[in-house]
Design an enzyme around this catalytic site. Structure first.
Site, PDB file in Angstrom:
ATOM      1  N   LYS A 198      -4.979   0.069  52.298  1.00 50.79           N
ATOM      2  CA  LYS A 198      -5.361  -0.338  50.950  1.00 50.79           C
ATOM      3  C   LYS A 198      -6.807  -0.783  51.045  1.00 50.79           C
ATOM      4  CE  LYS A 198      -1.922  -3.448  51.226  1.00 50.79           C
ATOM      5  NZ  LYS A 198      -1.009  -3.609  50.146  1.00 50.79           N
ATOM      6  N   ARG A 199      -7.448  -1.070  49.883  1.00 44.43           N
ATOM      7  CA  ARG A 199      -8.807  -1.573  49.937  1.00 44.43           C
ATOM      8  C   ARG A 199      -8.883  -2.796  50.857  1.00 44.43           C
ATOM      9  NH1 ARG A 199     -12.894   0.898  46.659  1.00 44.43           N
ATOM     10  NH2 ARG A 199     -14.090  -0.915  47.284  1.00 44.43           N
ATOM     11  N   LYS A 239      -6.252  -9.612  50.371  1.00 42.69           N
ATOM     12  CA  LYS A 239      -5.170  -8.741  50.867  1.00 42.69           C
ATOM     13  C   LYS A 239      -4.853  -9.039  52.342  1.00 42.69           C
ATOM     14  CE  LYS A 239      -6.445  -4.949  47.683  1.00 42.69           C
ATOM     15  NZ  LYS A 239      -5.285  -4.691  46.814  1.00 42.69           N
ATOM     16  N   LYS A 294       5.549   2.776  47.186  1.00 46.57           N
ATOM     17  CA  LYS A 294       5.491   4.116  47.800  1.00 46.57           C
ATOM     18  C   LYS A 294       6.121   4.113  49.188  1.00 46.57           C
ATOM     19  CE  LYS A 294       1.334   4.819  45.190  1.00 46.57           C
ATOM     20  NZ  LYS A 294      -0.128   4.627  45.153  1.00 46.57           N
ATOM     21  N   HIS A 348      -5.066  -6.757  35.102  1.00 45.58           N
ATOM     22  CA  HIS A 348      -4.662  -6.348  36.455  1.00 45.58           C
ATOM     23  C   HIS A 348      -5.005  -7.366  37.536  1.00 45.58           C
ATOM     24  CE1 HIS A 348      -3.693  -2.078  35.548  1.00 45.58           C
ATOM     25  NE2 HIS A 348      -4.559  -2.273  34.570  1.00 45.58           N
ATOM     26  N   THR A 359       1.067  -1.309  44.448  1.00 43.29           N
ATOM     27  CA  THR A 359       1.891  -0.131  44.157  1.00 43.29           C
ATOM     28  C   THR A 359       2.208   0.636  45.442  1.00 43.29           C
ATOM     29  OG1 THR A 359      -0.203   0.893  43.509  1.00 43.29           O
ATOM     30  CG2 THR A 359       1.310   0.295  41.738  1.00 43.29           C
TER      31      THR A 359
END
Ligand code: CJB
Length: 841
Positions: free
Chosen positions: A567-568, A573, A682, A374, A678
């Protein structure tokens, strides 16, 4: 089997077989029964939490009846099962999902209303099952939903943490972690005190000769802990199939609670043993994309895989098949490297306990396992120190060394004399101390290795696992692009949009075959359809605006452009890029004349996500977002043109409110760092557009929905290495607009600059590893394009509808079917009843 009822008495059992409730009346009956008996309350003493409990118990009863039948069916059919081993299952709430999957939500709604409750309030009572950190854990939860919905015989195996991911509070702009004790009342689990496994740690290894002269190893002594199974039923959508998620909880081994000690007055040390055992499953490690090599984490991993493997082997042995058929009956998927010890444990069971020869055992092992990678982030790749494993799992270390020896011998044979290659691919890293490279062990012990999006799967083949592609050939490595369950992420989160789609596609079948969404593209110009779509998006934004008001006190205008990044929190990110961009927007607005401002597009920039408690930079990002919000939100000159909010405690149930309400969501990782993502899927599925980099699944989303319907920016993965090299060895000039942002921070516009200097110097002075400056200009420009595009509401709407209609590919059902065919070799088992029903598990 020993406890099964003899044939002659079974007729009585069949006669008294319990029937699931039917209809509204049946449902109400069950609720009242549970309130009055199970909960020992009455109509004079029934609050929302009691109504939630009783409703859940009514549905749980139904689920377990189906669960029993499903297990009996699978045992009777003797079908191959897949076991999904994951340290994380981020399930969220269960009641709403159960009602929807069973198809009884309407019944429950009117039933509850008749009994005096609103269904939304009852659903809201439930505490999220938050046994995961982020994407990896939520993916496991979506997979369980798809496995059951597609009728695959499948079990999940995980840990029953007493404390899930911490609850995040924001106090004075800082993240504060509060323990999440979620088990106070959890109706969704069944303790199986009769299903236990003895787990051993420490001790030592002796060898003996058996009758045939073969040497056998014996792992002796050490500590023993008991694993107890807790089963969670997983209902499929529109099918009776109900699978099992088995979570293990640790307690002191029986006999371990030392009555001698206890009776002689040493209460404390006797209780301490008990507590030490229970510590193993006490808490989820709150890191995402980071492994820190703590002994307790290794204990968790072994405890969980050993319990799961013994359970699986025990079940296989009941079939009385020869061991060679094990891979025909069992597929085990490793969700990242966390369960890699399962490979070693199965080999140990075969050679030490069952007496198989090494090669025969190893052949079975490698056919059984598949490994999903991952991440390529180096800090997330698991390595365990050899001395640590030596101490905790002495026999396993020997087996790891043997696995490595045989592996390196085979490499040597194919690549004679290439000592560098041997050093590079060795499962043991020759460092100080030596380390076991878990990803390498997972590759060597599996028959397939997959990445989670095309770019990511290509990257692992050309970077971290390059040598292994050389050794095994390319066929061992494959891609399965992630997916999401449309049941939770469309139907449950956005019921009105789901209903509108159903009205055009003719049924809710798109929830089972998401490619049917393409039928709505026909209506992209249908005025009524468009109007309703628009109204639904607006209503979802109103709902989120209320949530924002309640949780932060900030009033936002639902007509503004909602820009969301949830998100985290992680440097890769790049929430820092987003907040720097937001500051740039603020400075630009401040510099405008009142006339210019009138033309500006109003925006609400929404952040949410947890930082790992030890991740200082991530916490600084949260602090900066909150400080920027505090300044911007009270600036009367700016008003509705810009609001900045940080939503506290982002989790699955909040995601269900946030996801349907975005106009734009941000998926802006440095190219090549986000394996898939992901939430990108969504948001688009709910009619929001994306601003993103060419990373992870963004690339495939673009391919599916078309370049016109996504806002891409930034450098490409193939250029990242050169840019980083240039930062370190060449001259590194910072984007001028970004410098203005830095200056404002340093001038104290957003509070004490001191707190944020590290965020600035990471970019300016420490090589800008995540390319924030390199991508800044392109990011800002793209947001200007977005502002303009949003002003043309008709065109925006066309983009959104078109994008949704082309999202069929991203269902986790597609994804699970790919795993089933390419990796697990399993078939669905439909629910037509077998003639005679055999004993269950
Ligand atoms: N992922 O959530 C985690 N935790 C990790 O430790 C490593 C990876 C994420 O897994 C998701 C599911 O595959 C991916 O979509 C995401 O990109 C990745 O970061």
């Amino acid at each position: 089997v020993e406890a099964s009822i003899p044939e002659p008495q079974r007729a009585a059992w069949t006669k008294h077989q319990i029937k699931p409730f039917t209809g509204q009346d049946g449902f109400e009956n069950e609720v009242v029964r549970h309130v009055e008996t199970t909960l020992a309350r009455s109509m004079f003493n029934c609050d929302e939490s009691a109504a939630y409990a009783a409703t859940s118990l009514a549905f749980r009863d139904r689920l377990i009846l189906e669960w029993n039948k499903t297990q009996q069916r699978q045992t009777f059919a003797d079908s191959k099962r897949v076991y999904y081993l994951s340290l994380e299952f981020l399930m969220g709430r269960a009641l709403d999902n159960a009602m929807l999957n069973i198809g009884q939500k309407d019944v429950a709604k009117s039933g509850l209303s008749e009994l005096g409750f609103r269904i939304e309030d009852i659903i809201d009572q439930e505490h999220d099952a938050a046994l995961g950190n982020g994407g990896l854990g939520r993916l496991a939860a979506c997979f369980l939903d798809s496995l059951a919905s597609l009728n695959y015989p499948a079990w999940g195996y995980g840990l029953r943490y007493r404390y899930g991911i911490f609850k995040q509070e924001i106090i004075d702009g800082y993240q504060v972690e509060v323990p999440d004790y979620w088990l106070d009342f959890n109706p969704w689990e069944f303790p199986r005190h009769d299903v236990t496994v003895d787990i051993q740690f420490y001790g030592n290894v002796t060898k003996s000769q058996d009758d045939s002269g073969k040497t056998r190893a014996h792992w002796e002594g050490g500590d023993h802990v008991t694993a107890i199974a807790y089963d969670v039923p997983i209902p499929g959508y529109d099918t009776p199939s109900t699978n099992n998620l088995r979570l293990w909880s640790s307690k002191a081994a029986s006999g371990e609670f030392d009555f001698q000690k206890f009776n002689s007055g040493e209460y404390e040390s006797s209780v301490a043993d008990q507590q030490r055992a229970e510590t193993i499953s006490a808490v989820l490690y709150p890191n995402d994309n980071l492994e820190r090599g703590k002994e307790l984490r290794l204990k968790q991993q072994y405890f969980w895989v050993a319990a799961s493997l013994h359970d699986i082997v025990r079940r296989f042995k009941k079939s009385k098949r020869p061991w060679s058929e094990f891979p025909d009956q069992v597929a085990i998927q490793l969700n990242d490297t966390h369960p890699t010890l399962a490979i070693v444990e199965l080999q140990r069971i075969f050679i030490d306990i069952e007496g198989l020869a090494w090669d025969e055992a190893w052949n079975i092992v490698t056919q059984t396992f598949g490994y999903t990678n991952h991440t390529v982030l180096p800090e997330a790749l698991e390595k365990w120190s050899v001395p640590l494993i030596q101490n905790l799992l002495p026999r396993h270390l020997q087996i790891i060394y043997d696995i490595n020896l045989f592996f390196l011998q085979s490499v040597e044979k194919e690549h004679p004399g290439d000592r560098e290659l041997l050093g590079r691919v060795s499962i043991i890293e020759e460092s100080q101390p030596k380390m076991v490279r878990m990803a390498y062990l997972a590759i060597v012990g599996s028959h397939k290795v997959n990445g989670v999006a095309e770019l990511h799967s290509d990257l692992i083949k050309t970077t971290i696992f390059k040598d292994f592609v050389e050794i095994y050939g390319p066929d061992k490595f494959t891609n399965v692009t992630n997916g999401i369950t449309p049941r939770r992420w469309l139907h449950q989160a956005n019921p009105r949009l789901s209903e509108l789609i159903a009205s055009k596609t003719g049924s809710y079948n798109f929830l089972k075959d998401l490619t049917e969404l393409n039928k709505i593209e026909l209506y992209v110009n249908d005025a009524d359809f468009r109007k309703e779509w628009q109204e639904i998006k607006y209503a979802n934004k109103v709902r989120l605006a209320k949530h924002i008001k309640n949780s932060t006190g900030v009033t936002v205008n639902p007509a503004a452009l909602f820009d969301v990044q949830v998100k985290r929190i992680h440097e890769y990110k790049r929430q820092q890029l987003n907040i720097f961009g937001t500051i740039h927007r603020y400075l630009t607005l401040k510099a405008m004349s009142p006339e210019e401002r009138k033309k500006a597009q109003p925006r609400v920039t929404i952040f949410g996500g947890k930082a790992a408690p030890g991740y200082w930079m991530a916490k600084q990002i949260i602090h900066l977002v909150n400080n920027v919000g505090a300044v911007v939100n009270k600036d009367e000159e700016i008003g509705d043109l810009l609001k900045v909010v940080f939503l506290e405690d982002y989790n699955v149930s909040k995601a269900e409110i946030i996801t349907p309400a975005s106009d734009i969501s941000e998926h802006i990782s440095t190219a090549g760092t986000e394996a898939s993502g992901t939430s990108n899927m969504k948001f688009v599925l709910n009619g929001g557009l994306i601003v993103g980099t060419c990373d992870g699944a963004n690339i495939e989303i673009t391919r599916e929905i078309g370049e016109d319907n996504i806002f891409l920016f930034g450098n490409l993965a193939e250029d990242v290495e050169d840019l980083r090299h240039a930062h370190t060895y060449g001259s590194h000039s910072i984007d001028p607009d970004l410098n203005k942002v830095f200056k404002a921070i340093e001038d104290g516009v957003f509070g004490q600059p001191h707190d944020f200097l590290a965020l600035i110097s990471a970019v300016r002075d420490h090589g800008d590893y995540y390319l924030v400056s390199d991508d800044f200009h392109s990011y800002i420009e793209t947001h200007t394009v977005i502002d303009e595009a949003y002003k043309n509401q008709e065109q925006w709407l066309t983009k959104a509808i078109t994008a949704v209609s082309r999202m069929g590919f991203f269902s986790s059902d597609r994804c699970i079917n790919e795993y089933a065919e390419e990796i697990w070799n399993i078939e669905p088992l439909k629910a037509d009843k077998p003639e005679g029903v055999k004993d269950g598990e």
